[in-house]
Design an enzyme around this catalytic site. Structure first.
Site: not given
Ligand code: GAR
Length: 201
Positions: A11, A65, A90, A109, A141-143, A145
């Site tokens: 977080g 889901r 995630m 991302h 969107d649906e995909g 990233d």
């Molecule tokens: C972040 O770096 C974010 O970009 C990545 O998870 C991390 C969470 O960090 N997100 C993805 O990879 C989504 N596909 P945080 O919990 O310290 O904010």
């Protein structure tokens, strides 16, 4: 504007949203709820310390889901949130959820999309050997990233980088970019035409 922040981990992005948006008295953006799909993650502690309501919604508690997504949707509606902000969340949403909240879900991302989508983006970046990577904030969107890109910041890959050092430098940029994009959204500055998102003055 009320927002819901969805998390799965430590977080650090949530922390910057708390400090730069939620705790800015004149900013007009409040985090109404923090929702995690994992109990006990540090992001929940960060929210609790800031006095923000938290909810845990686990996939294992639902038959499908689609049902999991519906439970998250109920929490979002109950909190009165207009925008859904994924901050290290995630899980992928099913199409009905994405359709319901079209152009109202943001994700951050840690690559320059469309390069290296998916669950191990920083490791994939290093393994490929690219020299420049970065951060993308996009609509969901649906995909995987694959939604319309709102903003990106480049980060150089150093010869000495490992996954932790590169991810740490990327996160410095995430923490700048994500609050900025959420402010643009709240100010009605994002104009979406197909895949193109323009930021108006
Ligand atoms: C972040 O770096 C974010 O970009 C990545 O998870 C991390 C969470 O960090 N997100 C993805 O990879 C989504 N596909 P945080 O919990 O310290 O904010």
């Amino acid at each position: 504007m009320k927002i819901a922040v969805l998390v799965s981990g430590s977080g650090t992005n949530l922390q910057t949203l708390i400090e730069q948006l939620h705790q800015d008295p004149g900013g007009g953006i409040a985090i109404a709820v923090v929702i995690s799909d994992r109990p006990g993650v540090y992001a929940l502690t960060r929210a609790e310390r800031a006095g923000i309501p938290t909810r845990v919604v686990k996939t294992q508690d639902f038959k499908s889901r689609v049902d999991f997504d519906a439970a998250i949707s109920r929490e979002i509606e109950q909190a009165g949130a207009e925008l859904i902000v994924l901050a290290g969340f995630m899980k992928l949403f099913q199409p009905p959820f994405v359709r319901k909240y079209r152009n109202r879900i943001l994700n951050v991302h840690p690559t320059l999309l469309p390069a290296f989508p998916g669950a191990h983006p920083v490791a994939d970046t290093l393994a490929y050997g690219v020299k420049v990577t970065g951060v993308t904030v996009h609509f969901v969107d649906e995909g995987v990233d694959s939604g319309p890109i709102i903003a990106q910041t480049a980060v150089p890959v150093l010869d000495t980088d490992d996954e932790a050092s590169l991810h740490a430098r990327i996160q410095i940029e995430e923490h700048q970019l994500y609050p900025r994009v959420i402010k643009w959204y709240a100010q009605g500055k994002l104009k979406i035409e197909g895949r193109k998102v323009n930021v108006t003055a």
